[in-house]
Design a protein around this motif. Structure first.
Motif, PDB file in Angstrom:
ATOM      1  N   GLY A 256      14.666 -13.998  60.163  1.00 26.63           N
ATOM      2  CA  GLY A 256      15.821 -13.259  58.730  1.00 26.63           C
ATOM      3  C   GLY A 256      16.767 -12.616  59.574  1.00 26.63           C
ATOM      4  O   GLY A 256      17.239 -11.773  58.595  1.00 26.63           O
ATOM      5  N   THR A 257      16.534 -11.940  60.624  1.00 26.98           N
ATOM      6  CA  THR A 257      17.486 -11.040  60.884  1.00 26.98           C
ATOM      7  C   THR A 257      18.743 -11.864  61.002  1.00 26.98           C
ATOM      8  O   THR A 257      19.781 -11.041  60.774  1.00 26.98           O
ATOM      9  CB  THR A 257      17.484  -9.698  61.557  1.00 26.98           C
ATOM     10  OG1 THR A 257      15.867  -9.580  62.104  1.00 26.98           O
ATOM     11  CG2 THR A 257      17.552  -9.278  62.598  1.00 26.98           C
ATOM     12  N   GLU A 258      18.650 -12.580  61.789  1.00 24.34           N
ATOM     13  CA  GLU A 258      19.499 -13.561  61.911  1.00 24.34           C
ATOM     14  C   GLU A 258      20.638 -13.860  60.673  1.00 24.34           C
ATOM     15  O   GLU A 258      21.467 -14.058  60.702  1.00 24.34           O
ATOM     16  CB  GLU A 258      19.869 -14.566  63.022  1.00 24.34           C
ATOM     17  CG  GLU A 258      18.939 -14.468  63.771  1.00 24.34           C
ATOM     18  CD  GLU A 258      18.987 -16.051  65.070  1.00 24.34           C
ATOM     19  OE1 GLU A 258      19.696 -17.202  64.904  1.00 24.34           O
ATOM     20  OE2 GLU A 258      17.398 -15.366  64.929  1.00 24.34           O
ATOM     21  N   ALA A 259      19.846 -13.887  59.879  1.00 19.10           N
ATOM     22  CA  ALA A 259      20.023 -14.782  58.031  1.00 19.10           C
ATOM     23  C   ALA A 259      20.817 -13.615  57.998  1.00 19.10           C
ATOM     24  O   ALA A 259      21.597 -14.289  56.782  1.00 19.10           O
ATOM     25  CB  ALA A 259      19.170 -15.419  57.995  1.00 19.10           C
TER      26      ALA A 259
ATOM     27  N   HIS B 209      16.094  -5.494  55.702  1.00 19.01           N
ATOM     28  CA  HIS B 209      17.236  -7.105  56.525  1.00 19.01           C
ATOM     29  C   HIS B 209      17.003  -7.023  57.807  1.00 19.01           C
ATOM     30  O   HIS B 209      17.849  -8.343  57.981  1.00 19.01           O
ATOM     31  CB  HIS B 209      18.620  -6.887  55.562  1.00 19.01           C
ATOM     32  CG  HIS B 209      18.628  -6.334  54.509  1.00 19.01           C
ATOM     33  ND1 HIS B 209      18.676  -7.167  53.267  1.00 19.01           N
ATOM     34  CD2 HIS B 209      19.598  -4.995  53.595  1.00 19.01           C
ATOM     35  CE1 HIS B 209      18.800  -6.666  52.000  1.00 19.01           C
ATOM     36  NE2 HIS B 209      19.217  -5.756  52.202  1.00 19.01           N
ATOM     37  N   GLY B 210      16.085  -7.076  58.394  1.00 21.40           N
ATOM     38  CA  GLY B 210      15.457  -6.831  59.731  1.00 21.40           C
ATOM     39  C   GLY B 210      17.155  -5.821  60.412  1.00 21.40           C
ATOM     40  O   GLY B 210      17.618  -4.642  59.630  1.00 21.40           O
ATOM     41  N   ALA B 211      16.953  -6.057  61.772  1.00 21.87           N
ATOM     42  CA  ALA B 211      17.647  -4.832  62.322  1.00 21.87           C
ATOM     43  C   ALA B 211      19.681  -5.206  62.870  1.00 21.87           C
ATOM     44  O   ALA B 211      20.003  -4.335  64.238  1.00 21.87           O
ATOM     45  CB  ALA B 211      16.609  -3.952  64.188  1.00 21.87           C
ATOM     46  N   SER B 212      19.911  -5.910  62.432  1.00 25.39           N
ATOM     47  CA  SER B 212      21.141  -5.699  62.408  1.00 25.39           C
ATOM     48  C   SER B 212      22.050  -4.656  62.255  1.00 25.39           C
ATOM     49  O   SER B 212      22.102  -3.724  61.597  1.00 25.39           O
ATOM     50  CB  SER B 212      21.697  -7.063  61.903  1.00 25.39           C
ATOM     51  OG  SER B 212      22.076  -6.532  60.626  1.00 25.39           O
TER      52      SER B 212
ATOM     53  N   ASP C   6      35.943  -9.527  43.132  1.00 22.76           N
ATOM     54  CA  ASP C   6      36.076 -11.383  43.507  1.00 22.76           C
ATOM     55  C   ASP C   6      35.298 -11.227  44.953  1.00 22.76           C
ATOM     56  O   ASP C   6      35.312 -11.064  45.588  1.00 22.76           O
ATOM     57  CB  ASP C   6      37.292 -11.341  43.995  1.00 22.76           C
ATOM     58  CG  ASP C   6      37.998 -11.848  42.610  1.00 22.76           C
ATOM     59  OD1 ASP C   6      37.378 -11.919  41.620  1.00 22.76           O
ATOM     60  OD2 ASP C   6      38.928 -11.505  42.589  1.00 22.76           O
ATOM     61  N   ALA C   7      33.949  -9.887  44.828  1.00 23.79           N
ATOM     62  CA  ALA C   7      33.187 -10.221  46.495  1.00 23.79           C
ATOM     63  C   ALA C   7      32.041 -11.273  46.085  1.00 23.79           C
ATOM     64  O   ALA C   7      31.870 -12.229  44.741  1.00 23.79           O
ATOM     65  CB  ALA C   7      32.652  -8.354  46.405  1.00 23.79           C
ATOM     66  N   ILE C   8      31.372 -10.919  47.012  1.00 19.35           N
ATOM     67  CA  ILE C   8      30.160 -11.976  46.962  1.00 19.35           C
ATOM     68  C   ILE C   8      28.650 -11.404  47.281  1.00 19.35           C
ATOM     69  O   ILE C   8      27.969  -9.954  47.621  1.00 19.35           O
ATOM     70  CB  ILE C   8      30.127 -12.400  48.145  1.00 19.35           C
ATOM     71  CG1 ILE C   8      31.579 -12.988  48.771  1.00 19.35           C
ATOM     72  CG2 ILE C   8      28.542 -13.462  48.907  1.00 19.35           C
ATOM     73  CD1 ILE C   8      31.555 -14.242  47.997  1.00 19.35           C
ATOM     74  N   LEU C   9      28.127 -11.510  45.661  1.00 18.16           N
ATOM     75  CA  LEU C   9      26.161 -10.873  46.045  1.00 18.16           C
ATOM     76  C   LEU C   9      25.394 -12.059  46.813  1.00 18.16           C
ATOM     77  O   LEU C   9      25.141 -13.288  46.306  1.00 18.16           O
ATOM     78  CB  LEU C   9      25.881 -11.530  44.438  1.00 18.16           C
ATOM     79  CG  LEU C   9      24.458 -11.001  44.052  1.00 18.16           C
ATOM     80  CD1 LEU C   9      24.491  -9.513  44.289  1.00 18.16           C
ATOM     81  CD2 LEU C   9      24.397 -11.296  42.368  1.00 18.16           C
ATOM     82  N   ILE C  10      24.423 -11.280  47.674  1.00 18.44           N
ATOM     83  CA  ILE C  10      24.187 -11.821  48.160  1.00 18.44           C
ATOM     84  C   ILE C  10      22.405 -11.147  47.758  1.00 18.44           C
ATOM     85  O   ILE C  10      22.208 -10.234  47.627  1.00 18.44           O
ATOM     86  CB  ILE C  10      23.612 -11.262  50.184  1.00 18.44           C
ATOM     87  CG1 ILE C  10      25.179 -11.875  50.052  1.00 18.44           C
ATOM     88  CG2 ILE C  10      22.973 -11.601  50.933  1.00 18.44           C
ATOM     89  CD1 ILE C  10      25.638 -10.953  51.669  1.00 18.44           C
ATOM     90  N   PHE C  11      21.220 -12.581  47.785  1.00 19.53           N
ATOM     91  CA  PHE C  11      20.210 -12.111  47.796  1.00 19.53           C
ATOM     92  C   PHE C  11      19.521 -12.576  48.758  1.00 19.53           C
ATOM     93  O   PHE C  11      19.472 -13.039  49.128  1.00 19.53           O
ATOM     94  CB  PHE C  11      18.947 -12.761  46.343  1.00 19.53           C
ATOM     95  CG  PHE C  11      19.505 -12.301  44.678  1.00 19.53           C
ATOM     96  CD1 PHE C  11      20.773 -11.253  44.723  1.00 19.53           C
ATOM     97  CD2 PHE C  11      18.915 -12.864  43.663  1.00 19.53           C
ATOM     98  CE1 PHE C  11      20.793 -11.053  43.634  1.00 19.53           C
ATOM     99  CE2 PHE C  11      19.320 -12.837  42.827  1.00 19.53           C
ATOM    100  CZ  PHE C  11      20.160 -11.857  42.732  1.00 19.53           C
ATOM    101  N   ASP C  12      18.344 -11.293  49.254  1.00 15.60           N
ATOM    102  CA  ASP C  12      17.494 -11.710  50.689  1.00 15.60           C
ATOM    103  C   ASP C  12      16.548 -11.987  49.726  1.00 15.60           C
ATOM    104  O   ASP C  12      15.667 -10.906  49.383  1.00 15.60           O
ATOM    105  CB  ASP C  12      17.908  -9.969  51.173  1.00 15.60           C
ATOM    106  CG  ASP C  12      16.368 -10.278  52.408  1.00 15.60           C
ATOM    107  OD1 ASP C  12      16.232 -11.498  52.611  1.00 15.60           O
ATOM    108  OD2 ASP C  12      17.555  -9.777  53.966  1.00 15.60           O
TER     109      ASP C  12
ATOM    110  N   ILE D 272      12.063 -18.956  61.499  1.00  9.74           N
ATOM    111  CA  ILE D 272      12.661 -19.486  60.709  1.00  9.74           C
ATOM    112  C   ILE D 272      14.357 -18.470  60.373  1.00  9.74           C
ATOM    113  O   ILE D 272      13.327 -17.406  59.276  1.00  9.74           O
ATOM    114  CB  ILE D 272      12.647 -20.773  59.971  1.00  9.74           C
ATOM    115  CG1 ILE D 272      13.053 -21.562  59.754  1.00  9.74           C
ATOM    116  CG2 ILE D 272      11.437 -19.636  58.621  1.00  9.74           C
ATOM    117  CD1 ILE D 272      12.677 -22.520  58.686  1.00  9.74           C
ATOM    118  N   GLY D 273      14.962 -18.854  59.948  1.00  8.15           N
ATOM    119  CA  GLY D 273      16.333 -18.137  59.016  1.00  8.15           C
ATOM    120  C   GLY D 273      17.033 -18.966  58.040  1.00  8.15           C
ATOM    121  O   GLY D 273      17.008 -20.361  59.144  1.00  8.15           O
ATOM    122  N   ALA D 274      16.973 -18.920  57.255  1.00  4.96           N
ATOM    123  CA  ALA D 274      17.975 -19.569  56.537  1.00  4.96           C
ATOM    124  C   ALA D 274      19.173 -19.276  55.876  1.00  4.96           C
ATOM    125  O   ALA D 274      18.602 -17.958  55.015  1.00  4.96           O
ATOM    126  CB  ALA D 274      17.637 -20.705  55.638  1.00  4.96           C
ATOM    127  N   VAL D 275      20.738 -19.038  55.938  1.00  3.07           N
ATOM    128  CA  VAL D 275      21.044 -18.707  54.995  1.00  3.07           C
ATOM    129  C   VAL D 275      22.356 -20.086  53.744  1.00  3.07           C
ATOM    130  O   VAL D 275      22.338 -21.059  54.574  1.00  3.07           O
ATOM    131  CB  VAL D 275      22.648 -18.232  55.429  1.00  3.07           C
ATOM    132  CG1 VAL D 275      23.288 -17.507  54.705  1.00  3.07           C
ATOM    133  CG2 VAL D 275      21.860 -17.555  56.982  1.00  3.07           C
TER     134      VAL D 275
END
Ligand SMILES: Cc1ncc(COP(=O)(O)O)c(C=O)c1O
Length: 433
Positions: free
Chosen positions: A119-122, A147-150, A232-238, A274-277
């Protein structure tokens, strides 16, 4: 102390660990004082430690197991696969395509899918994609959001929120990540406005996870989407916790607010890494080999991305959830509601409040008054939250229960009787601050 009398072998292993692993542990939340117990095996709702003690487990492998531990559906599929076909190729395999197709079918925003190993990578890739697509820098997140330690997202995660979350991140990075209260649309709109034409994305768990299992108010998510789109920005749902746990299509399907990108993990891997975007094709296309440097986003997931074991386990679990959709989600909702109702109807020697939705729950020891929990700040300001992973965690372990942050994720292997036993143990707890 009863815990130490019950767990002498774990104590010896921890002493060995402490000599070779800093702090004795590789993931700090797995530590609790005086030392964590070490697991020997797990099955259904139970784990057994190396001293033979059995625990009812509400942690479920960081909320990754929805069927319970070591479910034969997954363990048979994976062991047969390994026996007959191998376990790591580092070359495309058909199961990754099948799993991506299933996600595309089930998750509303998933026009396209890209896998990685955690998930961290995602979330790291999701933010990178948003910055690349918009050509902007600022990322807005929620206080208490994990959201993980990025590097991009290690701000405002734990109390005190405005203290540096981690050493090792250059100060200049701070200028690009802002955090605001959950469910507080006014502050969020203010921060979004301030970021203005440099806002790349807002990343939010639609049900705040480690920050308290607090569902977003629908109006908050609706207004958030409007504000983000206005710029015009992006909405990300974790949706790494909520994906496939709250419904087949995640919380976006439940609340009807569809993000541009979502991140998935945990349940998706059937218990394997696993992780997925996932999200809009035109955004995810930035990661394709078809784009050449410098117009490409570097994303991949490395050596073990799309490893066939995680892909096969993922296909198995998603097909199971799809075929049993109404049973699965009705049962998980009913077990979660049962737990919340049992606690709200019981008398305790302390004031308790339970947050959560469906199978996710968290217990809070309220300092005073009738607390309405809407954000992580409500918890740290008004509850004895520090006890959750110290005295309370040990108390529960002594009585045969395993919880982290005084909460967890109920699985299909749990029964009402496990919840009854837990509430009984909670009744005997005395709050010593
Ligand atoms: C909401 C959320 N996002 C991201 C992550 C990071 O995922 P992982 O632990 O697989 O790297 C977690 C892990 O707990 C999480 O809860």
């Amino acid at each position: 102390m009863l815990y130490e009398r019950k767990t002498p072998t774990s104590k010896r292993i921890f002493e060995r660990a402490y000599k070779v692993i800093p702090g004795g542990i590789c993931h700090n939340i797995r530590y609790f004082p005086p030392y964590p117990f070490y697991v020997e095996k797990a099955e259904g709702p139970y784990i057994w430690d190396v001293d033979g003690n059995r625990y009812i487990d509400f942690w479920m492998g960081h909320y990754a197991h929805i069927l319970g531990h070591n479910h034969p559906l997954i363990s048979h599929a994976v062991s047969n696969f390994i026996k007959e076909k191998g376990f790591h190729f580092g070359i495309p395999n058909e199961w990754e395509v099948e799993l991506a197709e299933l996600i595309q079918e089930l998750v509303p925003c998933a026009e396209a899918v890209r896998f990685c190993s955690s998930g961290t990578e995602a979330t790291m890739y999701a933010v990178r994609l948003a910055r690349a697509y918009t050509g902007r820098n600022v990322v807005v997140k929620i206080t208490g959001g994990w959201h993980g330690a990025s590097t991009d997202l290690s701000f405002g995660v734990s109390y005190p929120f405005d203290l540096k979350e981690t050493l090792g991140v250059p100060d200049c990075m701070e200028a690009y990540t802002r955090f605001v209260k959950f469910n507080d649309i006014e502050s969020l709109e203010k921060v979004i406005d301030e970021a203005g034409s440099d806002l790349a994305c807002v990343i939010v768990e639609p049900v705040l996870g480690v920050g308290g299992f607090i569902p977003a108010e629908k109006d908050f998510l609706l207004k958030l989407k409007v504000s983000v789109e206005k710029l015009d920005a992006i909405l990300i749902f974790d949706e790494i916790i909520t994906g496939f746990r709250l419904s087949l299509g995640g919380y976006q399907k439940v609340c009807g607010v569809i993000p541009h990108i979502a991140t998935l993990g945990k349940v998706l891997g059937g218990g394997f890494p696993i992780g997925a975007v996932v999200g809009k094709r035109e955004i995810l296309d930035f990661g394709s080999w078809e784009r050449k440097k410098p117009l490409r986003v570097l994303m991949g997931g490395g050596t073990f991305s799309c490893n066939p074991v995680s892909m096969v386990a993922g296909v198995k679990i998603l097909n199971f959830l799809k075929e049993n959709e109404s049973y699965v989600y009705e049962r998980l909702n009913s077990l979660g509601d049962y737990l919340r109702k049992r606690i709200s109807e019981e008398k305790f020697s302390f004031q308790v409040k339970t947050t959560g939705i469906s199978s996710l729950f968290m217990i809070h020891f309220v300092k005073e008054g009738n607390l309405n929990i809407k954000c992580a700040e409500d918890i740290v300001n008004n509850t004895f939250w520090e006890l959750r992973d110290t005295r309370f965690r040990v108390y529960m372990a002594e009585r045969g229960f395993y919880l982290v942050h005084a909460g967890g994720a109920i699985s299909l292997s749990h029964e009402e009787s496990h919840i009854d036993a837990f509430v009984e143990a909670l009744k005997d707890y005395t709050l010593k601050v």
